[in-house]
Design a protein around this motif. Structure first.
Motif, PDB file in Angstrom:
ATOM      1  N   TYR A   1      -2.976  -1.778  -4.877  1.00 40.03           N
ATOM      2  CA  TYR A   1      -2.845  -0.838  -5.992  1.00 40.03           C
ATOM      3  C   TYR A   1      -3.985   0.177  -5.968  1.00 40.03           C
ATOM      4  O   TYR A   1      -3.764   1.393  -6.010  1.00 40.03           O
ATOM      5  CB  TYR A   1      -2.847  -1.655  -7.291  1.00 40.03           C
ATOM      6  CG  TYR A   1      -2.619  -0.916  -8.582  1.00 40.03           C
ATOM      7  CD1 TYR A   1      -2.905   0.437  -8.753  1.00 40.03           C
ATOM      8  CD2 TYR A   1      -2.121  -1.599  -9.683  1.00 40.03           C
ATOM      9  CE1 TYR A   1      -2.701   1.084  -9.956  1.00 40.03           C
ATOM     10  CE2 TYR A   1      -1.904  -0.958 -10.899  1.00 40.03           C
ATOM     11  CZ  TYR A   1      -2.199   0.375 -11.024  1.00 40.03           C
ATOM     12  OH  TYR A   1      -1.997   1.012 -12.215  1.00 40.03           O
TER      13      TYR A   1
ATOM     14  N   LEU B   1       0.830  -1.204   0.000  1.00 41.84           N
ATOM     15  CA  LEU B   1       0.000   0.000   0.000  1.00 41.84           C
ATOM     16  C   LEU B   1       0.868   1.259   0.000  1.00 41.84           C
ATOM     17  O   LEU B   1       0.633   2.189  -0.785  1.00 41.84           O
ATOM     18  CB  LEU B   1      -0.920  -0.002   1.224  1.00 41.84           C
ATOM     19  CG  LEU B   1      -1.788   1.242   1.421  1.00 41.84           C
ATOM     20  CD1 LEU B   1      -2.702   1.456   0.226  1.00 41.84           C
ATOM     21  CD2 LEU B   1      -2.602   1.127   2.708  1.00 41.84           C
ATOM     22  N   ILE B   2       1.877   1.303   0.855  1.00 43.95           N
ATOM     23  CA  ILE B   2       2.743   2.479   0.914  1.00 43.95           C
ATOM     24  C   ILE B   2       3.544   2.619  -0.380  1.00 43.95           C
ATOM     25  O   ILE B   2       3.653   3.716  -0.959  1.00 43.95           O
ATOM     26  CB  ILE B   2       3.689   2.395   2.131  1.00 43.95           C
ATOM     27  CG1 ILE B   2       2.874   2.343   3.421  1.00 43.95           C
ATOM     28  CG2 ILE B   2       4.651   3.579   2.151  1.00 43.95           C
ATOM     29  CD1 ILE B   2       3.711   2.077   4.659  1.00 43.95           C
TER      30      ILE B   2
ATOM     31  N   ILE C   1      -5.716   7.227  -2.482  1.00 41.30           N
ATOM     32  CA  ILE C   1      -4.904   8.265  -1.839  1.00 41.30           C
ATOM     33  C   ILE C   1      -4.305   9.191  -2.890  1.00 41.30           C
ATOM     34  O   ILE C   1      -4.358  10.420  -2.773  1.00 41.30           O
ATOM     35  CB  ILE C   1      -3.803   7.626  -0.987  1.00 41.30           C
ATOM     36  CG1 ILE C   1      -4.417   6.700   0.080  1.00 41.30           C
ATOM     37  CG2 ILE C   1      -2.933   8.690  -0.315  1.00 41.30           C
ATOM     38  CD1 ILE C   1      -3.402   5.859   0.832  1.00 41.30           C
ATOM     39  N   ALA C   2      -3.759   8.603  -3.942  1.00 42.01           N
ATOM     40  CA  ALA C   2      -3.105   9.395  -4.985  1.00 42.01           C
ATOM     41  C   ALA C   2      -4.104  10.134  -5.864  1.00 42.01           C
ATOM     42  O   ALA C   2      -3.712  11.006  -6.636  1.00 42.01           O
ATOM     43  CB  ALA C   2      -2.230   8.489  -5.855  1.00 42.01           C
TER      44      ALA C   2
ATOM     45  N   THR D   1       1.268   3.685  -3.221  1.00 40.80           N
ATOM     46  CA  THR D   1       0.835   5.073  -3.090  1.00 40.80           C
ATOM     47  C   THR D   1       1.862   6.006  -3.720  1.00 40.80           C
ATOM     48  O   THR D   1       1.519   6.924  -4.474  1.00 40.80           O
ATOM     49  CB  THR D   1       0.631   5.441  -1.609  1.00 40.80           C
ATOM     50  OG1 THR D   1      -0.420   4.634  -1.060  1.00 40.80           O
ATOM     51  CG2 THR D   1       0.257   6.909  -1.458  1.00 40.80           C
TER      52      THR D   1
ATOM     53  N   SER E   1      -3.959  13.884  -6.222  1.00 42.55           N
ATOM     54  CA  SER E   1      -2.814  14.567  -6.818  1.00 42.55           C
ATOM     55  C   SER E   1      -3.244  15.684  -7.751  1.00 42.55           C
ATOM     56  O   SER E   1      -2.667  16.778  -7.743  1.00 42.55           O
ATOM     57  CB  SER E   1      -1.923  13.567  -7.568  1.00 42.55           C
ATOM     58  OG  SER E   1      -2.633  12.968  -8.650  1.00 42.55           O
TER      59      SER E   1
ATOM     60  N   PHE F   1       1.243   8.250  -7.106  1.00 37.78           N
ATOM     61  CA  PHE F   1       1.495   9.689  -7.123  1.00 37.78           C
ATOM     62  C   PHE F   1       2.476  10.045  -8.249  1.00 37.78           C
ATOM     63  O   PHE F   1       2.347  11.095  -8.895  1.00 37.78           O
ATOM     64  CB  PHE F   1       2.055  10.163  -5.784  1.00 37.78           C
ATOM     65  CG  PHE F   1       1.017  10.761  -4.879  1.00 37.78           C
ATOM     66  CD1 PHE F   1       0.479  12.007  -5.152  1.00 37.78           C
ATOM     67  CD2 PHE F   1       0.582  10.082  -3.749  1.00 37.78           C
ATOM     68  CE1 PHE F   1      -0.486  12.570  -4.317  1.00 37.78           C
ATOM     69  CE2 PHE F   1      -0.374  10.634  -2.906  1.00 37.78           C
ATOM     70  CZ  PHE F   1      -0.915  11.875  -3.187  1.00 37.78           C
TER      71      PHE F   1
ATOM     72  N   THR G   1      -6.254   0.849  -3.570  1.00 36.37           N
ATOM     73  CA  THR G   1      -6.348   1.644  -2.349  1.00 36.37           C
ATOM     74  C   THR G   1      -5.337   2.780  -2.392  1.00 36.37           C
ATOM     75  O   THR G   1      -5.635   3.920  -1.988  1.00 36.37           O
ATOM     76  CB  THR G   1      -6.105   0.770  -1.109  1.00 36.37           C
ATOM     77  OG1 THR G   1      -7.044  -0.314  -1.105  1.00 36.37           O
ATOM     78  CG2 THR G   1      -6.278   1.575   0.175  1.00 36.37           C
ATOM     79  N   ALA G   2      -4.160   2.495  -2.899  1.00 29.56           N
ATOM     80  CA  ALA G   2      -3.161   3.548  -3.100  1.00 29.56           C
ATOM     81  C   ALA G   2      -3.672   4.581  -4.097  1.00 29.56           C
ATOM     82  O   ALA G   2      -3.415   5.784  -3.958  1.00 29.56           O
ATOM     83  CB  ALA G   2      -1.852   2.936  -3.594  1.00 29.56           C
TER      84      ALA G   2
END
Length: 410
Positions: A349, A224-225, A355-356, A228, A359, A232, A351-352
Motif C-alpha cells: 500500500y 504493488l501494481i 509512486i502515486a 498503485t 499525482s 492514483f 510503496t504504491a
C-alpha cells in the motif's frame, strides 16, 4: 469449524475497529490539512502551488518506510504496541509542522509524518480485520477505510471554522492533540489479535522472518501494481480538488471546505455501501462496479456547468472512488497469509503511495498547460481502467477464515 480455525471474538473486536478507524482518521486529518492549507503555505514561503505539492510528494515518498518498519514490528511483536508507538510519533510530527521556520524544514517534517502515516494502515487494518466475523468483514472494512474520508471531513470543518482566526500553523499543532487519548485507549481497551497470538512469528528468528517475507514476493508484486492504481484513483481525485475549486472556480476557503466536506460524506457512505456489497457479491466485483460508475460521472465531476452539478458530481465521485476503497482492507487481508498480514498489505500500500504521490505534481503541472478540469478528468479515467483491470485479473479469497492451516482460493 475445524480445530485449526480461530473463533471470532466479538467483545474484543469493536475496540480494535475503533482504534484502527481513529488512527487512520487522524492521519487523514493531518494529510488533508496540507491540501487545504497549500495556498496559504505557498504564500508564506513564497513558493508556487506546484512547488508546494512537493509536501504531499514527500509524505508519500516516506510512507513505504513506515509501512515496512511498523508492519515488520506488528507481525513480530503484535499489533497493539506498534500502533501506540506510531500514534506517539504522530503527535510529535503535528506539533513540528506548526513550528517549522522555513520551507526546507517543512519538507523534512512532512517526511517524518510520511513514516508515521505509512505505518498506521497496515497495523490498524490487520488488528481490525483479524477479529471481524467473516460475513461482515466487508462492511467493517468499509467502516475502517473510511476513517480516511472522515479525516477529510474533519479537516474541512476544522479549516472552515478555524483557519482565518488561528492560521495554518496552529491548525497542525491542535491536530496532534487527539493522538494522546488514542494511545491510552489502545493501551487499556484494545486486546491483541488472537490470530497473531496463535501465529508462529513471535518464535521466528529475524532471518527466518526475512525468508518468510521473501517467500511471498509474487503476491507483493501484484499488490504493488494494484495498489498503485488504487492510490492514483484516490489521490488523483482528491489532493488537487481544493486547489481546483479555488483556482478554477475562484471559491473562497470556506466554500472550498464545504464542498470538499460534502464529497467526503459521499466517500464515507460509498465505503460502507460497497463494503457491504462485497460481502454479498465478492470483493473484485464490488471494486470494478464502483470504478465503472465513477468513470460515467467524470463529465459532471470535472466539467460541471454550474455549482449545483459540481457539488453533486463531487459527492458521487467520492462515493464511487472510496466505495472501491472500502473493500480494500478486507480484500488485502484475505489475500495475505497470517505470517505477513501486517507487513505485506501495508508495505505494498505505502510503496504504491510513493509512486502515486506524484499525482498532485503531475496534475498541477499539466493544469498549467490546459486546465484543472482536464488534468483531473484524464487522470481519473486512466487510473479507473487500470485499477479495474488489476482487480479483475487478481485472485479472491472472499470469506477466508484467518488462522487456518490452509488457504481457500475462490
Amino acid at each position: 469449524m475445524s480445530a485449526n480455525e480461530i473463533e471470532p471474538m466479538p467483545r474484543s473486536h469493536p475496540p480494535a475497529v475503533i482504534a484502527g478507524f481513529s488512527a487512520w482518521l487522524l492521519d487523514a486529518f493531518d494529510f488533508f490539512l496540507v491540501t487545504f492549507c497549500l495556498t496559504a503555505m505557498a504564500h508564506e514561503f513564497h513558493k508556487s502551488v506546484p512547488q508546494m505539492t512537493l509536501l504531499i510528494t514527500m509524505t508519500m515518498i516516506m510512507r513505504p518506510v513506515g509501512g515496512f518498519l511498523f508492519g515488520l514490528l506488528a507481525d513480530r511483536y503484535g499489533r497493539r504496541i506498534p500502533l501506540m508507538i506510531n500514534m506517539g510519533f504522530f503527535a510529535v510530527s503535528g506539533v513540528l509542522t506548526g513550528l517549522v521556520p522555513n520551507y526546507t524544514t517543512l519538507l523534512v517534517v512532512r517526511a517524518l509524518f510520511g513514516i508515521v502515516m505509512g505505518g498506521t494502515w497496515g497495523v490498524g487494518a490487520s488488528l481490525a480485520m483479524e477479529g471481524a466475523p467473516t460475513n461482515r468483514r466487508g462492511l467493517l472494512s468499509g467502516l475502517l477505510q473510511e476513517g480516511y474520508a472522515a479525516g477529510n471531513v474533519l479537516a474541512a470543518a476544522f479549516y472552515f471554522f478555524c483557519f482565518r482566526s488561528l492560521g495554518w500553523r496552529m491548525l497542525f499543532i491542535l491536530s496532534s492533540l487527539p493522538a494522546v487519548p488514542l494511545v491510552l485507549y489502545v493501551a487499556f481497551f484494545v486486546k491483541e489479535s488472537a490470530v497473531w497470538q496463535q501465529s508462529k512469528n513471535a518464535r521466528l528468528s529475524w532471518s527466518e522472518q526475512h525468508r518468510e517475507v521473501l517467500r511471498h514476493w509474487k503476491l507483493f508484486v501484484y499488490l504493488l501494481i494494484f495498489m498503485t492504481a488504487m492510490l492514483f484513483a484516490s489521490h488523483g481525485t482528491q489532493d488537487m480538488y481544493p486547489t481546483f475549486l479555488q483556482s478554477q472556480w475562484h471559491f473562497s476557503p470556506e466554500r472550498t471546505a464545504v464542498i470538499t466536506a460534502i464529497s467526503a460524506v459521499g466517500a464515507i457512505l460509498g465505503g460502507l455501501t460497497f463494503g457491504w456489497i462485497s460481502d454479498k457479491a465478492g470483493r473484485r466485483r464490488a471494486i470494478i462496479t464502483a470504478f465503472v460508475l465513477g468513470a460515467l460521472l467524470i463529465p459532471i465531476w470535472a466539467y460541471a456547468p454550474n455549482q449545483t452539478l459540481l457539488v453533486i458530481g463531487a459527492f458521487l465521485m467520492q462515493f464511487m472512488v472510496q466505495g472501491a476503497w472500502g473493500v480494500i482492507p478486507a480484500h488485502l487481508a484475505e489475500l495475505s497469509p497470517d505470517s505477513v498480514r501486517a507487513l505485506l498489505p501495508g508495505f505494498a500500500y505505502q510503496t504504491a503511495g510513493f509512486i502515486a504521490g506524484y499525482s498532485g505534481l503531475i496534475e498541477a503541472t499539466y493544469a498549467l498547460k490546459t486546465s484543472y478540469s482536464t488534468a483531473l478528468a484524464l487522470t481519473a479515467i486512466v487510473v479507473f481502467v487500470v485499477a479495474s483491470f488489476m482487480a479483475w485479473i487478481g485472485k479472491e479469497r472472499h470469506g477466508q477464515r484467518f488462522g487456518t492451516a490452509q488457504e481457500r482460493t475462490t
